[in-house]
Design a protein around this motif. Sequence first.
Motif, PDB file in Angstrom:
ATOM      1  N   MET A 175       0.823  -1.208   0.000  1.00 33.97           N
ATOM      2  CA  MET A 175       0.000   0.000   0.000  1.00 33.97           C
ATOM      3  C   MET A 175       0.861   1.263   0.000  1.00 33.97           C
ATOM      4  SD  MET A 175      -2.897  -1.173  -0.492  1.00 33.97           S
ATOM      5  CE  MET A 175      -3.666   0.447  -0.534  1.00 33.97           C
ATOM      6  N   MET A 210      -6.290  -0.843  -8.150  1.00 29.69           N
ATOM      7  CA  MET A 210      -5.912   0.191  -7.186  1.00 29.69           C
ATOM      8  C   MET A 210      -4.972   1.247  -7.766  1.00 29.69           C
ATOM      9  SD  MET A 210      -5.600  -1.575  -3.422  1.00 29.69           S
ATOM     10  CE  MET A 210      -4.854  -3.125  -3.851  1.00 29.69           C
ATOM     11  N   THR A 211      -4.342   0.938  -8.888  1.00 31.68           N
ATOM     12  CA  THR A 211      -3.425   1.900  -9.507  1.00 31.68           C
ATOM     13  C   THR A 211      -3.965   2.447 -10.824  1.00 31.68           C
ATOM     14  OG1 THR A 211      -2.243   0.042 -10.522  1.00 31.68           O
ATOM     15  CG2 THR A 211      -1.356   0.919  -8.455  1.00 31.68           C
TER      16      THR A 211
END
Length: 281
Positions: A175, A210-211
């Motif tokens: 993260m 998430m990216t």
Amino acid sequence: MNKFSGKAIYCPSGKAGEYATYACNFFVGCSNGCEYCYLKKGIAAKVLGIDHPELKKCFKDVDHAKEVFKKELQQNLDALQKNGLFFSFTTDPMLPETIELTKEAIAICVKNNVNVTILTKRADFFSSIFGHVTYGPIRNATFDNLRFLAYKKSVAFGLTLTGSDDLEPGASPTMERIQMMVDLHKLGFKTWASIEPVIDIPQSLAMINMTNGACDLYKIGVLSGKRYPKQDLQCFVEMVTLMFPNGRFYFKDTLLKQAGINREDLPENCVPSDYDIFKGR
């Protein structure tokens, strides 16, 4: 074409050649401790797979390494200006022990109009280079901070994202790497992700999700020596390309071979190995 093989700069071959035409290795060994690391396997593991970085034995010291690097860069300048330079295959170039030499090499590259591509599992270097950054004003910025922000058109930062912190005990948490990618992208740097190896397909999809929007290129590969169900890989490739139509993806040859997919049959958001992240083509 004869491939260059110097002490610092060289032309990688095989699977590494899918990542870069030219690469630089100053060090061997790494403290990230990744259990899947290919350098820990084979006859060269006692040299390349050690648990801490050491300057390569062909260099007398750091100053000698810089001298050799400058000479080899000039020998290959035209090709490097065209293809860029990758750091590194035999260590993490942003470790506390390796980062200073990496930074100096980056400065030399930028001065000579050579684009640089970094691959790391570290997020702790961010504050040491950029200080406390707010997107616009830069608080407590040193000359070094300002210089690196001036490099944003020439340096692309890549983060390895497997989603398996337990297999990467010495690396920065996933993260933190993702947050750093977002921060770098907001600062105007090109960013990319190495989704390699794919440890778990849903996990790899989560890394991309998430990216998404903060990553300019994904390079995706399987774990060396592991056999994946063919249908699982086919579904994975289809899901990635359909779910993220604006992303840019390079699937490595070994993944496509296991999946039984021909590269020419991939959709338009899949790019070739020589895709230029700086030019977007």
